[in-house]
Design an enzyme around this catalytic site. Structure first.
Site, PDB file in Angstrom:
ATOM      1  N   ARG A   1      41.760  36.851  40.795  1.00 61.77           N
ATOM      2  CA  ARG A   1      42.351  36.986  39.456  1.00 61.77           C
ATOM      3  C   ARG A   1      43.768  36.402  39.326  1.00 61.77           C
ATOM      4  O   ARG A   1      44.075  35.748  38.326  1.00 61.77           O
ATOM      5  CB  ARG A   1      42.344  38.445  39.003  1.00 61.77           C
ATOM      6  CG  ARG A   1      40.945  39.037  38.922  1.00 61.77           C
ATOM      7  CD  ARG A   1      40.947  40.457  38.395  1.00 61.77           C
ATOM      8  NE  ARG A   1      41.159  40.511  36.979  1.00 61.77           N
ATOM      9  CZ  ARG A   1      42.233  41.004  36.391  1.00 61.77           C
ATOM     10  NH1 ARG A   1      43.199  41.528  37.106  1.00 61.77           N
ATOM     11  NH2 ARG A   1      42.346  40.997  35.092  1.00 61.77           N
TER      12      ARG A   1
ATOM     13  N   CYS B   1      42.531  27.937  53.110  1.00 60.47           N
ATOM     14  CA  CYS B   1      43.094  26.593  53.125  1.00 60.47           C
ATOM     15  C   CYS B   1      43.013  25.975  51.735  1.00 60.47           C
ATOM     16  O   CYS B   1      42.145  25.157  51.422  1.00 60.47           O
ATOM     17  CB  CYS B   1      42.405  25.745  54.179  1.00 60.47           C
ATOM     18  SG  CYS B   1      42.845  26.346  55.810  1.00 60.47           S
TER      19      CYS B   1
END
Ligand code: PLP
Length: 401
Positions: A298, A328
């Site tokens: 979110r 990553c």
């Protein structure tokens, strides 16, 4: 549930872990019920997509809630949790006629939000009662990603298309038993909501055999100190009075339905992570936790603010941190956030993690989805196991080269 309880849960069930406080869910449910105590026939349909764990659904059923669902799979989860099909409303958007027909066969209340499928469904199943989702074109809140009632929204049948809608209903002789709207996620101004409600009332007058009016959701809960929230008492008082008046004029006692997700479960949720690395750069101090947008997307998806506390060092001197994940990809949970001094190994808790957190999680970077724990009667109960490597492999098909 205290921070000590949370630490105990992290110890027992591992990290990262989602924890839901059943008492908070129950108290939010009661709060909503009592705000609308003036309405004789009130129904609260929990929005499954916010947090769809089976045990949460069962807990909702015990509270007396029905369910709001947006996919056939959510309907199936609801049935698996023991809900009566009649206690479930299905409000899809952009799904196939075939899926709607499958759900109708299960005895679930259908809610249709476009004229094309309304006409097709009505032609084929004129005796199946259908609710219609209108778009009142009222802008609730400022964020267009989470406001779904405005002019360019893909949701609902425009109120400007009511004449066409009425013609379809007449031509197919289908039964309309409910009118629905869901204006967006943030009711910041009760009067704006009441304005949308008036449009729904006006629409409802066109139909003679209604059983319910569904006002959707949009209850805003606070995410940090002094954050704005929906004034439930004011909304309850004003809408209850107006609804009762409408029913008197309409000539029958309709059911008033709400479908809150966030309001019921957001504040009940706590997400516990552990700090792997504290990294000082020329511009900030990064606290890197054993999570990322694979578990909690979110903040990155729509900039939501989740309060963060250091469970391991609650009284430490406060410093400014950038809290990031181990994925990553840029996965910043919070920038320049004041948190009690963090050292590697500390446990950080993210607040308001009940709604749209676990349910939006993924396996990105081939990481496991976390465990979920329900705090019930003073104890943590595992309600979803942490994934294992078998889950990562489960549906993959290896071919020979
Ligand atoms: C998502 C959704 C809800 C719940 O919204 P919240 O902001 O979580 O309360 C209710 N109704 C429908 C149709 C939805 O799609």
């Amino acid at each position: 549930m205290t921070n000590i309880d949370l630490m105990g849960i992290a110890e027992n069930f591992g990290k990262p872990v989602y924890v839901y406080d059943s008492e908070k869910i129950a108290s939010q449910y009661k709060l909503l019920k009592s705000a609308f105590a003036g309405v004789t026939n009130l129904r609260i349909n929990y929005a499954t997509k916010a947090l769809s764990n089976l045990s949460i659904l069962k807990f909702m059923r015990n509270l007396g809630a029905g369910l709001d669902t947006v996919s056939i799979q959510e309907v199936q989860l609801g049935l698996a949790a023991g809900f009566d099909p009649q206690a479930i409303i299905y409000t899809p958007n952009g799904v196939s006629l075939n899926e709607i027909e499958e759900v109708a066969k299960m005895g679930v209340q259908i809610n249709i939000d476009n004229l094309s499928l309304l006409e097709q469904f009505g032609t084929r199943h004129p005796t199946t009662p259908v609710c219609i989702r209108i778009n009142p074109h009222v802008m609730a809140g400022g964020n267009s990603n989470i406001s779904v009632g405005h002019i360019d929204s893909k949701f609902g049948i425009s109120i400007h298309q009511i004449p066409h809608l009425l013609r379809i209903v007449e031509n197919t002789a289908m039964k309309i038993n409910g009118i629905h709207m869901h204006t967006g996620s943030d009711i910041l101004d009760v009067d704006v909501f009441l304005h949308a409600a008036e449009i729904l009332f006006d629409t409802a007058k066109n139909f003679k055999n209604l059983e319910f009016l569904d006002f959707g959701s949009g209850f805003k809960v606070p995410y940090f100190n002094n954050d704005i929230e929906t004034n439930i008492e004011e909304l309850g008082e004003k809408l209850s009075a107006r609804f009762t008046e409408f029913c008197a004029n309409y000539g029958s006692e309709l059911q008033l339905i709400f479908e809150p997700g966030k309001f019921l479960v957001s504040q009940a949720g706590h997400f516990i992570t552990q700090v792997n690395v504290v990294k000082q750069t020329t511009s900030t101090i990064f606290a890197q936790v054993d999570s990322g947008f694979n578990h909690l997307i979110r903040p990155m998806l729509y900039g939501s603010h989740h309060h963060i506390e250091n469970l391991s060092n609650p009284n430490g001197k406060e410093r400014f941190y950038s809290v990031v994940g181990y994925i990553c990809e840029t996965d910043t949970f919070a920038s320049n956030r004041k948190i009690a001094e963090i050292t590697e190994g500390n446990l950080l808790v993210f607040r308001n993690c009940g709604a749209y957190c676990f349910s939006m999680s993924s396996n990105y970077n081939s990481r496991y989805r976390p465990a979920e724990v329900l705090w019930y009667k003073g104890k943590g109960h595992l309600i979803r196991k942490r994934e294992t490597f078998d889950d990562i492999l489960q549906n993959q098909v290896e071919i020979e080269f």
